[in-house]
Design an enzyme around this catalytic site. Structure first.
Site, PDB file in Angstrom:
ATOM      1  N   ASP A  34       0.843  -1.197   0.000  1.00  0.00           N
ATOM      2  CA  ASP A  34       0.000   0.000   0.000  1.00  0.00           C
ATOM      3  C   ASP A  34       0.876   1.244   0.000  1.00  0.00           C
ATOM      4  OD1 ASP A  34      -2.040  -1.719   0.204  1.00  0.00           O
ATOM      5  OD2 ASP A  34      -2.833  -0.981   2.113  1.00  0.00           O
ATOM      6  N   GLU A  36       3.878   1.672  -1.259  1.00  0.00           N
ATOM      7  CA  GLU A  36       4.447   1.902  -2.589  1.00  0.00           C
ATOM      8  C   GLU A  36       3.358   2.467  -3.529  1.00  0.00           C
ATOM      9  OE1 GLU A  36       7.306   2.051  -3.579  1.00  0.00           O
ATOM     10  OE2 GLU A  36       7.288   1.764  -5.749  1.00  0.00           O
ATOM     11  N   ASP A  38       0.677   4.196  -2.649  1.00  0.00           N
ATOM     12  CA  ASP A  38       0.389   5.580  -2.259  1.00  0.00           C
ATOM     13  C   ASP A  38       1.515   6.517  -2.708  1.00  0.00           C
ATOM     14  OD1 ASP A  38      -2.035   4.890  -1.107  1.00  0.00           O
ATOM     15  OD2 ASP A  38      -1.149   4.501   0.853  1.00  0.00           O
ATOM     16  N   SER A  95     -13.603   7.998  -2.088  1.00  0.00           N
ATOM     17  CA  SER A  95     -12.465   7.490  -1.340  1.00  0.00           C
ATOM     18  C   SER A  95     -12.069   8.549  -0.311  1.00  0.00           C
ATOM     19  CB  SER A  95     -11.370   7.236  -2.362  1.00  0.00           C
ATOM     20  OG  SER A  95     -10.213   6.857  -1.735  1.00  0.00           O
ATOM     21  N   LEU A  96     -10.925   8.388   0.315  1.00  0.00           N
ATOM     22  CA  LEU A  96     -10.462   9.382   1.286  1.00  0.00           C
ATOM     23  C   LEU A  96      -9.079   9.849   0.899  1.00  0.00           C
ATOM     24  CD1 LEU A  96     -11.179   7.744   4.768  1.00  0.00           C
ATOM     25  CD2 LEU A  96     -12.204   9.827   3.892  1.00  0.00           C
ATOM     26  N   GLU A 125     -11.579   8.153  14.109  1.00  0.00           N
ATOM     27  CA  GLU A 125     -12.007   6.747  14.078  1.00  0.00           C
ATOM     28  C   GLU A 125     -10.885   5.866  13.572  1.00  0.00           C
ATOM     29  OE1 GLU A 125     -15.200   6.718  11.279  1.00  0.00           O
ATOM     30  OE2 GLU A 125     -16.378   8.113  12.484  1.00  0.00           O
ATOM     31  N   LYS A 127      -9.297   3.358  10.955  1.00  0.00           N
ATOM     32  CA  LYS A 127      -9.468   3.112   9.522  1.00  0.00           C
ATOM     33  C   LYS A 127      -9.432   1.593   9.343  1.00  0.00           C
ATOM     34  CE  LYS A 127      -7.695   4.481   4.976  1.00  0.00           C
ATOM     35  NZ  LYS A 127      -8.095   3.258   4.365  1.00  0.00           N
ATOM     36  N   ASP A 129      -9.412  -1.967   7.691  1.00  0.00           N
ATOM     37  CA  ASP A 129      -8.785  -2.405   6.449  1.00  0.00           C
ATOM     38  C   ASP A 129      -9.557  -3.583   5.858  1.00  0.00           C
ATOM     39  OD1 ASP A 129      -7.037  -2.399   4.410  1.00  0.00           O
ATOM     40  OD2 ASP A 129      -5.359  -3.266   5.509  1.00  0.00           O
ATOM     41  N   ARG A 148     -18.422  -0.780  -3.374  1.00  0.00           N
ATOM     42  CA  ARG A 148     -18.133   0.561  -3.867  1.00  0.00           C
ATOM     43  C   ARG A 148     -18.101   0.596  -5.394  1.00  0.00           C
ATOM     44  NH1 ARG A 148     -13.001   4.024  -2.100  1.00  0.00           N
ATOM     45  NH2 ARG A 148     -11.917   2.439  -3.296  1.00  0.00           N
ATOM     46  N   GLU A 184     -17.447  -1.067   6.288  1.00  0.00           N
ATOM     47  CA  GLU A 184     -16.405  -1.958   5.789  1.00  0.00           C
ATOM     48  C   GLU A 184     -16.752  -3.406   6.141  1.00  0.00           C
ATOM     49  OE1 GLU A 184     -14.312   0.264   4.534  1.00  0.00           O
ATOM     50  OE2 GLU A 184     -12.492  -0.852   4.060  1.00  0.00           O
ATOM     51  N   TYR A 236     -19.601   3.115   9.409  1.00  0.00           N
ATOM     52  CA  TYR A 236     -18.992   4.359   9.883  1.00  0.00           C
ATOM     53  C   TYR A 236     -19.460   5.628   9.169  1.00  0.00           C
ATOM     54  CZ  TYR A 236     -16.010   2.730   6.071  1.00  0.00           C
ATOM     55  OH  TYR A 236     -15.559   2.249   4.877  1.00  0.00           O
ATOM     56  N   LYS A 299     -12.448  13.048  10.873  1.00  0.00           N
ATOM     57  CA  LYS A 299     -13.590  13.655  10.176  1.00  0.00           C
ATOM     58  C   LYS A 299     -14.037  14.894  10.930  1.00  0.00           C
ATOM     59  CE  LYS A 299     -15.265   9.110   8.811  1.00  0.00           C
ATOM     60  NZ  LYS A 299     -16.199   8.020   9.034  1.00  0.00           N
ATOM     61  N   LYS A 323      -2.359   7.179   7.581  1.00  0.00           N
ATOM     62  CA  LYS A 323      -2.102   5.745   7.450  1.00  0.00           C
ATOM     63  C   LYS A 323      -0.852   5.328   8.217  1.00  0.00           C
ATOM     64  CE  LYS A 323      -3.252   3.550   3.627  1.00  0.00           C
ATOM     65  NZ  LYS A 323      -3.404   3.189   2.211  1.00  0.00           N
ATOM     66  N   CYS A 417      12.018 -29.801 -12.943  1.00  0.00           N
ATOM     67  CA  CYS A 417      11.682 -29.984 -11.527  1.00  0.00           C
ATOM     68  C   CYS A 417      12.975 -30.051 -10.707  1.00  0.00           C
ATOM     69  CB  CYS A 417      10.895 -31.276 -11.363  1.00  0.00           C
ATOM     70  SG  CYS A 417      10.599 -31.678  -9.636  1.00  0.00           S
ATOM     71  N   CYS A 420      13.154 -33.926  -9.360  1.00  0.00           N
ATOM     72  CA  CYS A 420      13.314 -35.128 -10.190  1.00  0.00           C
ATOM     73  C   CYS A 420      13.810 -34.809 -11.604  1.00  0.00           C
ATOM     74  CB  CYS A 420      12.006 -35.911 -10.252  1.00  0.00           C
ATOM     75  SG  CYS A 420      10.710 -35.067 -11.166  1.00  0.00           S
ATOM     76  N   CYS A 435       5.319 -29.878 -11.930  1.00  0.00           N
ATOM     77  CA  CYS A 435       6.095 -31.047 -12.336  1.00  0.00           C
ATOM     78  C   CYS A 435       5.072 -32.133 -12.668  1.00  0.00           C
ATOM     79  CB  CYS A 435       7.002 -31.497 -11.195  1.00  0.00           C
ATOM     80  SG  CYS A 435       7.661 -33.148 -11.492  1.00  0.00           S
ATOM     81  N   CYS A 441       8.117 -38.453  -8.907  1.00  0.00           N
ATOM     82  CA  CYS A 441       8.797 -37.319  -8.273  1.00  0.00           C
ATOM     83  C   CYS A 441       8.752 -37.509  -6.741  1.00  0.00           C
ATOM     84  CB  CYS A 441       8.101 -36.021  -8.677  1.00  0.00           C
ATOM     85  SG  CYS A 441       8.798 -34.573  -7.888  1.00  0.00           S
TER      86      CYS A 441
HETATM   87  S1  IVH Z   1     -15.348   7.435   5.802  1.00  0.00           S
HETATM   88  C1  IVH Z   1     -16.901   9.844   2.009  1.00  0.00           C
HETATM   89  N1  IVH Z   1     -14.395   6.076   7.793  1.00  0.00           N
HETATM   90  O1  IVH Z   1     -11.104   3.729   3.694  1.00  0.00           O
HETATM   91  C2  IVH Z   1     -15.893   8.929   2.593  1.00  0.00           C
HETATM   92  N2  IVH Z   1     -13.848   5.353   5.594  1.00  0.00           N
HETATM   93  O2  IVH Z   1      -9.025   4.565   1.882  1.00  0.00           O
HETATM   94  C3  IVH Z   1     -16.472   8.048   3.592  1.00  0.00           C
HETATM   95  N3  IVH Z   1     -12.479   3.309   5.540  1.00  0.00           N
HETATM   96  O3  IVH Z   1     -13.244   4.326   0.989  1.00  0.00           O
HETATM   97  C4  IVH Z   1     -15.475   7.128   4.135  1.00  0.00           C
HETATM   98  N4  IVH Z   1     -12.364   3.022   7.717  1.00  0.00           N
HETATM   99  O4  IVH Z   1     -13.637   2.193   2.472  1.00  0.00           O
HETATM  100  C5  IVH Z   1     -14.448   6.188   6.455  1.00  0.00           C
HETATM  101  N5  IVH Z   1     -13.662   4.952   9.675  1.00  0.00           N
HETATM  102  C6  IVH Z   1     -13.722   5.063   8.356  1.00  0.00           C
HETATM  103  C7  IVH Z   1     -13.086   4.142   7.504  1.00  0.00           C
HETATM  104  C8  IVH Z   1     -13.156   4.320   6.111  1.00  0.00           C
HETATM  105  C9  IVH Z   1     -12.012   2.539   6.552  1.00  0.00           C
HETATM  106  C10 IVH Z   1     -12.223   3.013   4.126  1.00  0.00           C
HETATM  107  C11 IVH Z   1     -13.340   3.365   3.186  1.00  0.00           C
HETATM  108  C12 IVH Z   1     -12.721   4.376   2.266  1.00  0.00           C
HETATM  109  C13 IVH Z   1     -11.280   3.982   2.330  1.00  0.00           C
HETATM  110  C14 IVH Z   1     -10.341   5.041   1.851  1.00  0.00           C
END
Ligand code: IVH
Length: 695
Positions: A34, A36, A38, A95-96, A125, A127, A129, A148, A184, A236, A299, A323, A417, A420, A435, A441
């Site tokens: 992730d 790399e 980003d 996305s964020l 909050e 995040k 995964d 999504r 999620e 969330y 947020k 992150k 192989c 063998c 193989c 073998c």
């Molecule tokens: S809020 C309008 N809150 O992270 C955006 N997203 O890398 C609403 N994610 O697309 C998203 N934890 O799938 C929000 N506490 C959290 C989250 C979260 C994980 C995910 C989500 C987002 C992605 C972005």
């Protein structure tokens, strides 16, 4: 950088990011970390800022990566192929913005201070995964679940989501007539480890991490199988248009009161210092969570301020993700071993100069298959990054190009192989080389015997060294040969004593009461894992009916497709396998369901049970007792859990959840007593020492 070079690099970066989006979101098999990814995205963003003339609407910096399993048609027709119907999101699913730098979080906070003229707070909050999901509830009932997708259209996975145990089908309390809520889907570590062990046992590529496992599992075509994967959900975000609250926090509290799964780990922070304290705390504390998190999300809490800040084309301006960097280590490759599995599949494994990573010393890391090795472009003597996320086994995630000596040659993949010498074959649609010398073998032959003896198959008390010894002395070439061994003969061998020979022969004797489905699994037919063996055994009832089955007959079995059907058919059509089966049968192994005791009872019918901790028997056997008695095993505690069956050292998270939801907790003894269940003496004790190795 001049214009021409910038244009070239922008084109190149876009292609790399598109390709990696596909690998991440569609194949669920990323090949770069992730971090790399980003980093490349940031490089593209910076170049597009400097050279706006090269910015295009389809750039990965402007569009979210798509998880759709087929493209949406030109006119965005909802149902345009793939396994899932495509449907438009009511509000785009964005996305964020993310960063690995605290300085950029400070900038985010300073920008908010500057732009907003009313007082505001932050809601911080975890995040999570996993893979994003959007749920719609209508009149308190789960109406729809969309992934999504590309942010505009998502895959309709409603039926699958109905099998995720902590997602309520019906709400209670004072919910709005219709609303959307997003969150999620996660695969907790214990479910992830179990799934990967199973996949490795069956020569399937393991998932790289719980996120990929979650999104792969959510897109399975069989909803019941989704239910068996132990997925969970955390929610969330309620798009502000669909509710009338003042703050994000209030909206989540309300959603929790309707019965929806909302994490309690969020905090209201008043300033950047409180945000930093939250980050510091979770950077360490997250390691104790039972599921993966990759950062925290900050947020703006007041919905009026969120509206004032608005959105870019890809993400909200009112939120940002910080992150955590996965722990990484850089170390040189000393050499590569090419392991030969029991089905002949070749797996490259890198031997590394030992390096410390997350408290353990890493010396080896899998390269998974030939494709992966090529994708990483491994050269001889390369320095590589190894990463350890939540998963147990370290992954090789990338090469450090600056450490490659000029003239270093690409690491060749063998043509023959390593065991063998038979030329390897690779089918067009296979990521692995094989193989083909199944019967000659040594690694494959020993691998099949080890599989036959393994705990989940026949559970015979001996380790790999014993197989090596018996094989090298020409005493055991197939599983049936094991049953010709005698105490007298074994005691003449190096390392064997009367007691060890007796224990070994006793455990062979015990295999005669192992069920037909496990015997079928133990045969090691390619693609036939435990689940498939169970389905096939139940469908045909005995080996004679199975041996008489055509490919078409096999296709009638639940979860059996072309590849498995053909594999089973070919296996049974081979005369050598028929002889082996006859010999095993003559030694008294079960080749029919009738020879087995019928399911024990329906004492646990209608009960959804979560088990946690260690018991007097293995956890798998405890689960089997539950299902044999009509109960349902569930991996996470939710409102619909009947009780938690707690052994020694149960998971603290699960206990806490039970306490907060008022779910009863029963000890093993209470459970057995209450339901009058007797543990069969034939069930294995959960004791690692039973895998006796004689050297
Ligand atoms: S809020 C309008 N809150 O992270 C955006 N997203 O890398 C609403 N994610 O697309 C998203 N934890 O799938 C929000 N506490 C959290 C989250 C979260 C994980 C995910 C989500 C987002 C992605 C972005």
């Amino acid at each position: 950088m001049d214009r021409a070079a910038a244009e070239h690099r922008i084109t190149e970066l876009k292609a790399i990011l598109w390709e990696n989006n596909r690998r991440y979101y569609v194949d669920n098999a990323p090949v770069i970390s992730d971090f790399e990814y980003d980093r490349l995205m940031r490089e593209l963003e910076d170049l597009e800022k400097e050279f706006p003339e090269f910015q295009t609407a389809d750039s990965p910096t402007r569009k979210v990566g798509s998880d759709l399993d087929a493209p949406v048609g030109e006119n965005a027709e909802p149902d345009s192929g793939g396994n899932f119907v495509k449907r438009a999101h009511r509000y785009p699913m964005l996305s964020l913005g993310n960063t690995y730098s605290i300085a950029e979080i400070e900038e985010f906070s300073a920008r908010a201070d500057k732009s907003l003229d009313t007082a505001f707070t932050y809601c911080c909050e975890l995040k999570f995964d996993g893979t994003a999901i959007c749920l719609t509830y209508r009149d308190g009932k789960l109406y729809r679940a969309l992934t999504r997708g590309d942010g505009v259209n998502g895959d309709d996975v409603t039926e699958n989501v109905r099998h995720i145990s902590n997602i309520p089908q019906i709400l209670h309390g004072d919910f709005p007539p219709e609303f959307e809520i997003r969150g999620e889907i996660l695969m907790p570590y214990d479910a992830f480890d179990k799934l990967n062990r199973f996949r490795e046992d069956n020569d399937e590529a393991p998932f790289a991490n719980p996120r990929n496992a979650a999104s792969g599992s959510l897109k399975l075509v069989n909803p019941e199988e989704v239910g068996r994967r132990g997925l969970m959900c955390t929610l969330y975000h309620i798009p502000a248009q669909s509710i009338a609250f003042d703050t994000h926090d209030e909206a989540l509290k309300a959603a929790q009161s309707w019965g929806l799964p909302i994490s309690d780990e969020r905090r209201i922070c008043r300033d950047i210092n409180e945000i930093k304290a939250y980050i510091d705390y979770w950077d360490k504390a997250r390691k104790t969570l039972p599921f993966a998190t990759d950062g925290i999300v900050i947020k703006i809490n007041e919905l009026s301020s969120q509206r004032a800040l608005g959105y870019t084309s890809k993400s909200p301006r009112w939120a940002v993700a910080y992150k955590f960097k996965a722990e990484q280590a850089l170390t040189p490759i000393l050499g590569i071993d090419y392991q030969v599995g029991r089905t002949g599949a070749i797996t490259p494994v890198a031997n590394l100069a030992p390096v410390q990573l997350s408290g353990t010393v890493v010396k080896r890391a899998t390269l998974v298959n030939e494709d992966q090795m090529r994708m990483l472009d491994i050269h001889i003597g390369d320095w590589v990054y190894v990463e350890k996320g939540g998963e147990i086994s370290p992954k090789l995630t990338g090469v450090e190009p600056s450490k490659r000596s000029s003239g270093a040659l690409p690491q060749p993949f063998p043509d023959v192989c390593p065991d063998c010498g038979t030329p390897l074959v690779r089918a067009e649609d296979e990521a692995k080389a094989f193989c083909p010398n199944q019967d000659g073998c040594p690694m494959q032959i020993k691998g099949r015997i080890i599989h036959f003896m393994s705990r989940r198959a026949m559970n015979i008390l001996a380790g790999e060294a014993t197989v090596e010894q018996l094989y090298s002395l020409d005493m055991v070439k197939t599983p049936a040969d094991l049953y010709d061994l005698t105490k007298g003969r074994l005691m003449t061998l190096e390392g064997w004593k009367e007691r060890s020979a007796e224990r070994f022969l006793d455990s062979l004797q015990a295999t005669k009461s192992v069920s037909f489905e496990r015997v079928l699994y133990a045969l090691g037919i390619r693609y036939v894992g435990e689940q498939t063996a169970r389905e096939i055994a139940r469908h045909f009832g005995d080996i004679d009916a199975l041996a008489a089955a055509s490919v078409e007959d096999l296709l009638q079995v639940r979860d059996v497709g072309e590849v498995i059907a053909q594999s089973v058919f070919n296996y049974l059509a081979d005369a050598r396998h028929s002889i082996e089966i006859q010999r095993l049968r003559a030694h008294g192994l079960k080749f029919s369901i009738e020879e087995q005791a019928s399911p024990v009872s329906d004492k646990l019918a209608g009960k959804s049970i979560v088990i946690s901790g260690n018991f007097s028997i293995s956890r798998d056997d405890m689960k089997k007792i539950i299902s044999d008695n009509g109960g349902r095993n569930s991996s996470s505690v939710s409102g619909s859990t009947s009780f938690l069956l707690a052994g020694s050292k149960p998971g603290p998270e699960k206990l806490r959840k039970c306490e907060s939801l008022g779910i009863p907790v029963k000890s093993e003894e209470e459970f057995l007593q209450e339901f009058g269940i007797i543990i069969d003496a034939g069930i294995s004790k959960d004791n690692e020492e039973q895998q006796l190795t004689l050297f």
